[in-house]
Design a protein around this motif. Sequence first.
Motif, short mmCIF file in Angstrom:
data_model
loop_
_atom_site.label_atom_id
_atom_site.label_comp_id
_atom_site.label_asym_id
_atom_site.label_seq_id
_atom_site.Cartn_x
_atom_site.Cartn_y
_atom_site.Cartn_z
N THR A 249 46.47 31.31 42.70
CA THR A 249 45.04 31.13 42.84
C THR A 249 44.77 31.64 44.23
O THR A 249 45.50 31.33 45.15
CB THR A 249 44.62 29.65 42.78
N SER A 250 43.77 32.50 44.35
CA SER A 250 43.64 33.07 45.67
C SER A 250 42.22 33.00 46.21
O SER A 250 41.27 33.16 45.49
CB SER A 250 44.10 34.52 45.67
N GLN A 251 42.17 32.73 47.43
CA GLN A 251 40.99 32.81 48.26
C GLN A 251 41.53 33.47 49.50
O GLN A 251 42.68 33.32 49.83
CB GLN A 251 40.52 31.40 48.63
N MET A 252 40.71 34.23 50.20
CA MET A 252 41.20 34.89 51.40
C MET A 252 41.89 33.84 52.28
O MET A 252 41.28 32.85 52.67
CB MET A 252 40.02 35.50 52.13
N LEU B 268 43.00 40.73 35.68
CA LEU B 268 44.17 39.86 35.51
C LEU B 268 44.06 38.64 36.41
O LEU B 268 44.35 37.52 36.02
CB LEU B 268 45.42 40.66 35.86
N GLN B 269 43.62 38.92 37.62
CA GLN B 269 43.52 37.83 38.58
C GLN B 269 42.47 38.13 39.64
O GLN B 269 42.74 38.86 40.60
CB GLN B 269 44.88 37.64 39.26
N PRO B 270 41.28 37.60 39.46
CA PRO B 270 40.23 37.88 40.45
C PRO B 270 40.69 37.53 41.86
O PRO B 270 41.31 36.49 42.07
CB PRO B 270 39.08 36.97 40.00
N CYS C 213 35.68 39.96 53.54
CA CYS C 213 36.60 40.82 52.82
C CYS C 213 36.00 41.23 51.47
O CYS C 213 35.43 40.42 50.76
CB CYS C 213 37.90 40.07 52.59
N ASP C 214 36.12 42.51 51.14
CA ASP C 214 35.48 43.03 49.95
C ASP C 214 36.38 42.85 48.74
O ASP C 214 37.30 43.62 48.52
CB ASP C 214 35.16 44.52 50.18
N ARG C 215 36.11 41.82 47.98
CA ARG C 215 36.87 41.61 46.75
C ARG C 215 36.21 42.41 45.64
O ARG C 215 34.99 42.51 45.58
CB ARG C 215 36.86 40.12 46.36
N LEU C 216 37.01 42.94 44.78
CA LEU C 216 36.43 43.76 43.71
C LEU C 216 35.81 42.90 42.63
O LEU C 216 36.24 41.81 42.35
CB LEU C 216 37.54 44.58 43.07
N SER C 217 34.81 43.44 42.02
CA SER C 217 34.28 42.80 40.83
C SER C 217 33.68 43.88 39.94
O SER C 217 32.82 44.64 40.36
CB SER C 217 33.21 41.78 41.20
#
Length: 266
Positions: free
Chosen positions: A35-38, A213-215, A260-264
């Motif tokens: 599980t990820s958060q910056m 797969l994993q946001p 941080c730019d997470r993809l969506s």
Amino acid sequence: MRIMYLFLGLYLLSVIGFFLIADHQDPAHNGARLTSQMGQRKVCHHNPNLPKGRPIIFVLGGPGSGKGTQCDRIVRDFGYLHLSAGDLLRDEVKYGTEIGQECEQLMKDGKLVPVEVTLKLIKKAMKENRNSTTGFLIDGFPRAVDQAEVFEKKVGRPKLVVFLDCPREEMEKRLLKRGETSGRSDDNMDTILKRFDTFLLESMPVVKYYDNLQPGLVIKVSSVPPPDDVYKEIYCAILGFRGEMDTDPMCAALHHSDSCDRLSFA
Ligand code: AP5
Ligand code: MG
């Protein structure tokens, strides 16, 4: 009475054992459950094939986006083993091996070599170095969804996927410039155009694959600024999964602003 307690104890032990094993074999957790958060990634490895305690980072991006350039910096700071799919293949060509002979023309045509070939080379290099490195930095792999799927199944999930985002004109300019001295058979206009087509058609879907797969697994970083500026965000993301984000004031600030730019792709 004692026998009853004994049976009860055995029963409880077997129930606990069952749940432990079931969790271990859950295919949804193949490789690693994250599980990820910056800066707050929780990682549980389950795949026995994954070299224990050695993180895997993928660096993806178009031809000339700066994968190798950024990997040099990651190696300098974190000491991970850098495996470039392209370099591994070029070595095979250089030494005239069977694989090299099979792949030379495909590379000149800007096409992908078969998945078995790249996977074999990467796995071999990982195996040979599993005791001498603290992590694996893999550049230019996976480059097609089938490569990602087979890696996920047979080796495991990366802790971080870095996607270097760069406009086509910028990549073209860099590759033509590099082609003046690189000696690479694919640094010419004809092949560069084919490499772009292959990238859009086959490699871009890999970024989407990991994002679905994993946001949060993928970070998208613009690779247009100078290399050291591009690197800042990558450096912080790596500190993040190592749980060391707050050891660097610049990264701590980035973490708290969550820029941080997470993809969506939704
Ligand atoms: P590969 O070697 O991976 O080539 P590529 O993806 O086309 O990328 P490059 O190595 O050319 O560029 P790069 O992103 O590493 O950028 P670099 O840091 O060098 O693959 C080659 C071929 O092998 C493929 O086409 C395919 O045939 C085969 N192959 C490889 N992997 C495969 C796989 N998994 N499956 C199947 N086939 C596979 O930088 C480029 C230039 O730009 C340099 O001159 C650098 O100094 C400059 N530069 C970098 N960053 C910056 C910046 N921020 N600002 C200004 N200049 C910069
Ligand atoms: Mg490269």
